[in-house]
Design an enzyme around this catalytic site. Structure first.
Site, PDB file in Angstrom:
ATOM      1  N   THR A  35     110.233  78.585 -66.703  1.00 11.35           N
ATOM      2  CA  THR A  35     109.935  80.016 -66.606  1.00 11.35           C
ATOM      3  C   THR A  35     109.449  80.515 -67.964  1.00 11.35           C
ATOM      4  OG1 THR A  35     110.788  82.156 -65.828  1.00 11.35           O
ATOM      5  CG2 THR A  35     112.364  80.749 -66.985  1.00 11.35           C
ATOM      6  N   ASN A  36     109.402  81.835 -68.168  1.00  9.54           N
ATOM      7  CA  ASN A  36     108.937  82.405 -69.439  1.00  9.54           C
ATOM      8  C   ASN A  36     109.717  83.688 -69.710  1.00  9.54           C
ATOM      9  OD1 ASN A  36     107.430  84.821 -68.404  1.00  9.54           O
ATOM     10  ND2 ASN A  36     106.353  83.225 -67.281  1.00  9.54           N
ATOM     11  N   PRO A  37     109.611  84.257 -70.921  1.00 11.01           N
ATOM     12  CA  PRO A  37     110.493  85.383 -71.288  1.00 11.01           C
ATOM     13  C   PRO A  37     110.089  86.759 -70.747  1.00 11.01           C
ATOM     14  CG  PRO A  37     109.560  84.292 -73.243  1.00 11.01           C
ATOM     15  CD  PRO A  37     108.808  83.805 -72.070  1.00 11.01           C
ATOM     16  N   SER A  38     109.166  86.830 -69.784  1.00  8.21           N
ATOM     17  CA  SER A  38     108.773  88.144 -69.257  1.00  8.21           C
ATOM     18  C   SER A  38     109.989  88.872 -68.672  1.00  8.21           C
ATOM     19  CB  SER A  38     107.724  87.957 -68.158  1.00  8.21           C
ATOM     20  OG  SER A  38     107.542  89.162 -67.463  1.00  8.21           O
ATOM     21  N   ALA A 102     103.727  87.665 -65.422  1.00  7.55           N
ATOM     22  CA  ALA A 102     103.454  86.504 -66.277  1.00  7.55           C
ATOM     23  C   ALA A 102     103.592  85.264 -65.395  1.00  7.55           C
ATOM     24  CB  ALA A 102     104.449  86.461 -67.433  1.00  7.55           C
TER      25      ALA A 102
END
Ligand code: C5P
Length: 230
Positions: A35-38, A102
């Protein structure tokens, strides 16, 4: 979708707004994800601001810690593929699309059905990834007459130039670009964006909370639409 706060008026055209927000979550195995920090803040702020102006708003969101905005239909998804399906199913009704999510560009090609074990023999693990669908590009390829498509770009280098390229390649009307190297821009509660349209010079907005960025983006994008249609 009026420029100022107004009661909802179902008879007015041009007020179906589709917003995406948050990260996507791509399974590696039942216990792990990519995943990503959005945080989803930008997309939720846009959805809330558009609803407050009287639009009929659908928010397609990846996993976030945020509460659903008032008067917004929320569709929760996990993966890029699920987000793609949810968005493409709704694309023909949308007068405005704000693609603030994102979205993962790559997903594990063969997620394991059971939890992967670490081994004592291998120091390295190679994950095979494959591209996810480019949701926004697909929207651009099927753009409805009068539909306004807005993309978001997080850049670290040559921000404006790269964003202009994306605007053209994805057949967008607008792209809001922020440079992750700028203090206060990107994944936090504030943002400093530059808005690029098909024509005209880039509009640099000041650093401000994302709720204000959302209002400023709506003001500019709606004003341009009104000029075009009047
Ligand atoms: O090409 P890039 O990922 O930088 O473009 C960013 C824009 O494209 C964002 O609006 C993002 O939501 C959208 N996007 C998408 N599907 C992807 C990747 C990005 O819709 N698979």
């Amino acid at each position: 979708l009026a420029e100022t706060e107004a009661p909802r008026d179902a008879s007015r055209a041009g007020h179906d707004v589709l917003v995406t927000a948050g990260p996507t979550r791509e399974p590696i195995d039942p216990a792990r994800v990519l995943t990503n920090p959005s945080t989803g803040t930008m997309g939720y702020a846009l959805a809330e601001a558009a609803a407050a102006r009287g639009a009929s708003v659908t928010l397609v969101t990846g996993p976030t810690a945020l509460s659903p905005p008032p008067d917004v239909e929320v569709v929760s998804v996990e993966t890029a593929e699920e987000m793609n399906e949810a968005v493409q199913a709704r694309r023909t009704d949308a007068d405005y699309v704000f693609m603030a999510a994102a979205v993962a560009d790559y997903t594990p090609a063969a997620p394991s059905p059971s939890k992967r074990k670490k081994t004592d023999t291998d120091d390295d693990l190679v994950l095979h990834l494959r591209r996810t669908p480019d949701i926004l590009k697909t929207l651009g390829q099927h753009k409805q007459p009068q539909q306004v498509l807005v993309g978001f770009a997080l850049e670290t280098d040559d921000a404006t130039q790269n964003a202009r390229k994306k605007l053209n390649e994805k057949n967008l009307d607008w792209i809001a670009v922020n440079n992750l190297r700028d203090e206060g821009a990107g994944f936090g509660p504030t943002n400093r964006v530059t808005l690029l349209g098909r024509n005209g010079t880039p509009q640099e907005l000041p650093l401000m909370p994302k709720a204000q960025v959302a209002e400023a983006l709506l003001d500019r994008i709606l004003a341009a639409r009104q000029e075009e249609t009047s």
